[in-house]
Design a protein around this motif. Structure first.
Motif, short mmCIF file in Angstrom:
data_model
loop_
_atom_site.label_atom_id
_atom_site.label_comp_id
_atom_site.label_asym_id
_atom_site.label_seq_id
_atom_site.Cartn_x
_atom_site.Cartn_y
_atom_site.Cartn_z
N UNK A 182 0.81 -1.21 0.00
CA UNK A 182 0.00 0.00 0.00
C UNK A 182 0.85 1.26 0.00
N UNK A 183 2.20 1.10 -0.09
CA UNK A 183 3.09 2.25 -0.15
C UNK A 183 3.55 2.75 1.20
N UNK A 184 3.17 2.09 2.29
CA UNK A 184 3.60 2.51 3.61
C UNK A 184 5.02 2.07 3.92
N UNK A 185 5.59 2.59 5.00
CA UNK A 185 6.94 2.24 5.38
C UNK A 185 7.08 0.78 5.76
N UNK A 186 8.24 0.21 5.49
CA UNK A 186 8.44 -1.20 5.79
C UNK A 186 9.85 -1.52 6.29
N UNK A 187 10.90 -1.10 5.57
CA UNK A 187 12.25 -1.43 6.02
C UNK A 187 13.26 -1.31 4.90
N UNK A 188 14.41 -1.95 5.09
CA UNK A 188 15.48 -1.91 4.11
C UNK A 188 16.11 -3.29 3.98
N UNK A 189 16.82 -3.48 2.88
CA UNK A 189 17.63 -4.68 2.68
C UNK A 189 19.09 -4.29 2.85
N UNK A 190 19.80 -5.05 3.68
CA UNK A 190 21.20 -4.78 3.97
C UNK A 190 22.08 -5.80 3.26
N UNK A 191 23.10 -5.33 2.57
CA UNK A 191 24.04 -6.22 1.90
C UNK A 191 23.51 -6.73 0.58
N UNK A 192 24.28 -7.66 -0.01
CA UNK A 192 23.91 -8.26 -1.29
C UNK A 192 22.93 -9.41 -1.09
N UNK A 193 22.34 -9.83 -2.17
CA UNK A 193 21.40 -10.96 -2.14
C UNK A 193 22.18 -12.26 -2.07
N UNK A 194 21.70 -13.17 -1.24
CA UNK A 194 22.29 -14.51 -1.14
C UNK A 194 21.69 -15.37 -2.24
N UNK A 195 22.51 -15.72 -3.24
CA UNK A 195 22.03 -16.51 -4.38
C UNK A 195 22.54 -17.95 -4.33
#
Length: 222
Positions: A182-195
């Motif tokens: 809905x466009x509200x605040x949620x958070x962040x992703x830290x670092x690279x993606x674990x693939x």
């Protein structure tokens, strides 16, 4: 004599229950997706016309920089796609297929799930293939091993790149900003993606939280 077929039916019914139970045990449980889905955003059709599946939120004219005679100054910082540009602060802005559309128009998006774009009419055209050869990093081939443009997480968050200055946790950069659907605040992703797994994972730090946990990446957009 009525009991003979009844016994046979009972035996068949019992055998059917056993077979059904074995089949149920043999079928793996549906615990959700087992592989991160890769998606490609397609704002333009092969003939150079805007994809009619997208809504045009607004259309603006971008004068650009008269000193350098550029409207879109560099390749996109948000994605490694060869057809994406940074036009002043709008990023990414996608150009039509080379040779199939107008080089003075781009479609910019804040997220591939929005189903809308902002169309910019450029005062100065994008570099043609000849001019592009003189620009470092101009229209490089798409590299799926590089970070994607946008992410959809199993917790419902939708994430796009943090451009410019950022901050670090344990030596890991905050790379994506995430919002609710809905466009509200949620958070962040830290670092690279674990693939290292078919279903990618990423460290997610919620707003107001102090613990970042790995969350499954359901969709990666390029």
């Amino acid at each position: 004599r009525w009991w003979v077929p009844a016994v046979v039916l009972a035996a068949l019914f019992s055998a059917g229950l056993v077979w059904g139970a074995r089949q149920a045990r043999a079928k793996p449980p549906d615990d959700g997706p087992r592989r991160t889905l890769l998606r490609l955003f397609v704002p333009w059709l092969p003939d150079g016309s805007l994809n009619p599946a997208l809504r045009v939120r607004t259309r603006l004219t971008l004068e650009g920089n008269p000193t350098t005679q550029t409207s879109c100054q560099v390749h996109s910082l948000a994605t490694t796609r060869p057809d994406a540009w940074r036009c002043v602060t709008a990023d990414p802005c996608f150009e039509p297929p080379l040779g199939r559309g107008d080089s003075t128009v781009v479609a910019c998006s804040n997220g591939p799930w929005l189903n809308e774009v902002v169309v910019l009419d450029l005062r100065y055209p994008l570099p043609d293939p000849q001019a592009c050869r003189e620009m470092p990093g101009c229209r490089p081939p798409l590299d799926l091993s590089r970070p994607p443009w946008a992410l959809e997480l199993a917790n419902g968050a939708r994430c796009t790149p943090l451009l410019g200055a950022s901050w670090f946790v344990a030596g890991l950069r905050a790379n994506w900003a995430c919002l609710d659907q809905d466009g509200g605040g949620r958070g962040i992703i830290i670092g690279d993606i674990d693939r290292d797994h078919d279903l990618w994972r990423a460290f997610f730090l919620p707003d107001g939280g102090y613990v970042a946990e790995q969350v499954d990446v359901l969709v990666a957009w390029y």
